[in-house]
Design an enzyme around this catalytic site. Structure first.
Site, mmCIF file in Angstrom:
data_model
loop_
_atom_site.group_PDB
_atom_site.id
_atom_site.type_symbol
_atom_site.label_atom_id
_atom_site.label_comp_id
_atom_site.label_asym_id
_atom_site.label_seq_id
_atom_site.Cartn_x
_atom_site.Cartn_y
_atom_site.Cartn_z
ATOM 1 N N GLU A 153 0.795 -1.228 0.000
ATOM 2 C CA GLU A 153 0.000 0.000 0.000
ATOM 3 C C GLU A 153 0.828 1.280 0.000
ATOM 4 O OE1 GLU A 153 -1.237 -1.663 4.199
ATOM 5 O OE2 GLU A 153 -1.024 -2.579 2.243
ATOM 6 N N CYS A 385 -15.031 14.753 28.245
ATOM 7 C CA CYS A 385 -15.999 14.314 27.250
ATOM 8 C C CYS A 385 -16.915 13.228 27.823
ATOM 9 C CB CYS A 385 -15.280 13.894 25.968
ATOM 10 S SG CYS A 385 -16.330 14.103 24.531
ATOM 11 N N HIS A 511 -12.052 18.507 24.730
ATOM 12 C CA HIS A 511 -10.807 17.771 24.986
ATOM 13 C C HIS A 511 -9.648 18.760 25.192
ATOM 14 C CE1 HIS A 511 -12.151 13.662 23.768
ATOM 15 N NE2 HIS A 511 -13.058 14.362 23.142
ATOM 16 N N GLU A 513 -6.823 18.184 26.338
ATOM 17 C CA GLU A 513 -5.527 17.540 26.091
ATOM 18 C C GLU A 513 -4.976 17.822 24.689
ATOM 19 O OE1 GLU A 513 -8.456 16.041 26.336
ATOM 20 O OE2 GLU A 513 -8.622 14.245 25.118
HETATM 21 N N1 GLN Z 1 -19.512 8.955 23.293
HETATM 22 C C1 GLN Z 1 -19.703 10.318 23.702
HETATM 23 C C2 GLN Z 1 -20.327 11.160 22.594
HETATM 24 O O1 GLN Z 1 -20.245 10.817 21.445
HETATM 25 C C3 GLN Z 1 -18.396 10.924 24.178
HETATM 26 C C4 GLN Z 1 -17.348 11.021 23.119
HETATM 27 C C5 GLN Z 1 -15.953 11.269 23.668
HETATM 28 O O2 GLN Z 1 -15.682 11.008 24.826
HETATM 29 N N2 GLN Z 1 -15.038 11.735 22.836
HETATM 30 O O3 GLN Z 1 -20.880 12.186 22.857
#
Ligand code: GLN
Length: 535
Positions: A153, A385, A511, A513
């Site tokens: 690939e 999240c 997020h 991070e």
């Molecule tokens: N599963 C959850 C959502 O889609 C949280 C996603 C996550 O933690 N990145 O909202």
């Protein structure tokens, strides 16, 4: 600054995968940036998925999200963390995306009358994707070719590099080949043959490597370097050793010591006038390697078997930990193992909990149990999240006594959908690239914990989720001390929650991070670690 044409650096890999092309590319990027060049790094991934957004983290590790909302390879996280500059969707291209573009063009009639083929159509599209970055304001583009030379690939990518090298000429492009020198303990030797073979394979494809970077467990002595230079057709000084290091953040310095950046600048005919300023980097390393304190934090998630699944989180802990001269020891806890009767044993030794992001219902109830334990025992906890969403679920169930409260992701029939789907998400059927992605603004309530942490009211953070806090529950949450302290100014969506009267209880829908870098550790991670060490 130089008024020269854009220079292109290609990084290929030989012998085995996982040699750390991403770290070598990021290190080179850092060295060149520190000498005044405007650099960006791109990753070409030879798989057929359009992007890694639909991959289980066990396949390729974390999915990294850029400001402009692209779901990308985790190497882009390294690029941003090393260079302290942002990447975009143009910085990660997969075979899937290349083919998708070419097939769309074919349907549109762009190639009418012609047979569409790997050469030239696919290779042209690869070259176009590489050169797109050259149209932006960069002096140097580093392109990392995923996979190993010889992989079926990878062939179109290698051919595209050959053509580009020919088009650009030797002064405007350089090929760096990363290989492995295996160590045979019985004879006590580093072996060069696999590297010779992979360089020969590149040559058969019409590409001469200009620089060899050799991963090795032991120092490479001059005799071996000479042999490699002679049989691989490179200058002796262009054989660069890359030994295993205690931390990836030492790699740039080890490469610099051997003049890696000089070699590259010479090959590209670029000025070496400006010397590198790596003082801040060295200061970070010094603090990281000489901590004065230590905290023990549990990372609670379901992909803990592969720590790369949470790469940006563990790196954010390193950046913030170094900033505070604190060693952050992470225990990786599989949420599926946490039950009411073992929760105090599991967390008996830890001083703080990070409830990780994730998808799907496996391990969900373990997260709820862990959160309840942290809330009731006043242990600092940060939820990211899905982590934040489960904090809301736990609070609804155990404080507001809303029995059966849940996220509709896990129970579509729940009587108390504290986490629900927005109207526009209900119509979404396609899974790829359809979540709330990338940078979104957030306004923090004056006087809230988060406003103090950030030191300002208006922030922007990156998202990757489908579900949202259900604002119908805002008032009852508030009444019991859970403050929705951050809101999206345009949609009113709730982005953060924090609990009053707890040493540190913060959940964020975004997020943080993704935005932590060596030069700029994230305030939320700093405050969390500080709260843990003060406890
Ligand atoms: N599963 C959850 C959502 O889609 C949280 C996603 C996550 O933690 N990145 O909202």
């Amino acid at each position: 600054m130089h008024n020269l044409s854009t220079k292109y650096i290609f990084v290929t890999g030989g012998v085995t995968s996982s040699l750390g092309k991403g770290i070598v590319s990021a290190s080179l990027g850092l060295l060149l940036k520190s000498r005044g060049y405007n650099v960006t790094i791109q990753k070409l991934d030879p798989y057929i998925n359009i992007d890694p957004g639909t991959l289980n983290p066990y396949e390729h590790g974390e999915c990294y999200v850029t400001e402009d909302g692209a779901e990308t390879d985790l190497d882009l996280g390294h690029y941003e963390r090393f260079l302290n500059s942002q990447t975009s969707r143009d910085n990660n291209v997969t075979t899937g995306r290349i083919y998708q573009t070419v097939i769309e063009k074919e349907r549109r009639g762009d190639f009418l009358g012609k047979t569409v083929q790997v050469i030239p159509h696919i290779t042209n599209e690869i070259k176009r994707r590489i050169k797109i970055l050259g149209e932006k304001d960069y002096d140097i583009i580093i392109t990392e070719i995923g996979g190993t030379v010889g992989d079926i690939e990878s062939l179109p990518y290698i051919e595209a590099v050959r053509q580009l090298k020919w088009e650009l000429g030797d002064r405007d492009s350089v090929v760096i080949h990363l290989t492995l020198l295996p160590f045979l303990s019985s004879s006590g030797e580093l072996k060069t043959k696999p590297s010779q073979h992979s360089v020969r394979f590149l040559m058969e494809s019409g590409i001469m490597a200009d620089v060899l970077v050799c991963r090795a467990e032991h120092e490479i002595e001059t005799g071996i370097r000479k042999k490699l230079a002679q049989f691989c057709n490179v200058d002796l000084k262009n054989v660069i050793e890359c030994m295993d290091m205690d931390t990836i953040y030492e790699v740039p310095l080890a490469l610099k010591k051997q003049g890696f950046d000089d070699v590259v600048l010479d090959t590209l005919g670029l000025s070496k006038e400006k010397t590198a300023n790596l003082e801040n980097w060295m200061d970070f390393l010094k603090k990281y390697k000489n901590p004065t304190k230590k905290v023990r934090i549990a990372l609670v998630g379901k992909y803990v078997g592969l720590q790369d699944s949470y790469k940006s989180i563990s790196e954010a802990f390193i950046h913030a930990g170094a900033w505070l001269e604190t060693e952050v020891q992470i225990s990786w806890i599989y949420s599926g193992d946490i039950k009411e009767d073992n929760v105090s044993d599991i967390f008996g030794e830890v001083e703080g909990l990070l409830i990780a992001p994730g998808f799907g219902d496996r391990g969900i109830e373990g997260k709820v149990t862990a959160i309840q334990y942290a809330r009731e025992n006043k242990i600092p906890v940060l939820g990211i999240c899905l982590g934040m969403q489960m904090m809301a679920v736990e609070f609804a169930r155990n404080v507001l006594s809303l029995e059966g409260a849940n996220s509709v992701e896990f129970d579509s029939e729940t009587p108390y959908p504290v986490i629900s789907l927005m109207e526009e998400q209900k119509e979404v059927v396609k899974r790829g690239g359809t979540m709330r992605l990338g940078a979104w603004d957030c306004v923090l309530e004056k006087g809230s914990v988060l406003e103090k942490i950030y030191g300002k009211e208006n922030i922007s953070e990156r998202h990757r989720h489908r579900y949202e806090f259900n604002s119908q529950f805002t008032d009852s949450f508030k009444m019991y001390g859970m403050v929705p302290s951050g809101k999206n100014p345009n949609t009113g969506l709730i982005e953060t929650i924090e609990l009053k009267g707890h040493p540190f209880y913060v959940g964020v829908q975004y997020h943080p991070e993704y935005k932590s870098t060596v030069a700029s550790p994230h305030p939320l991670f700093i405050s969390f670690i500080r709260a843990v060490s003060e406890k």
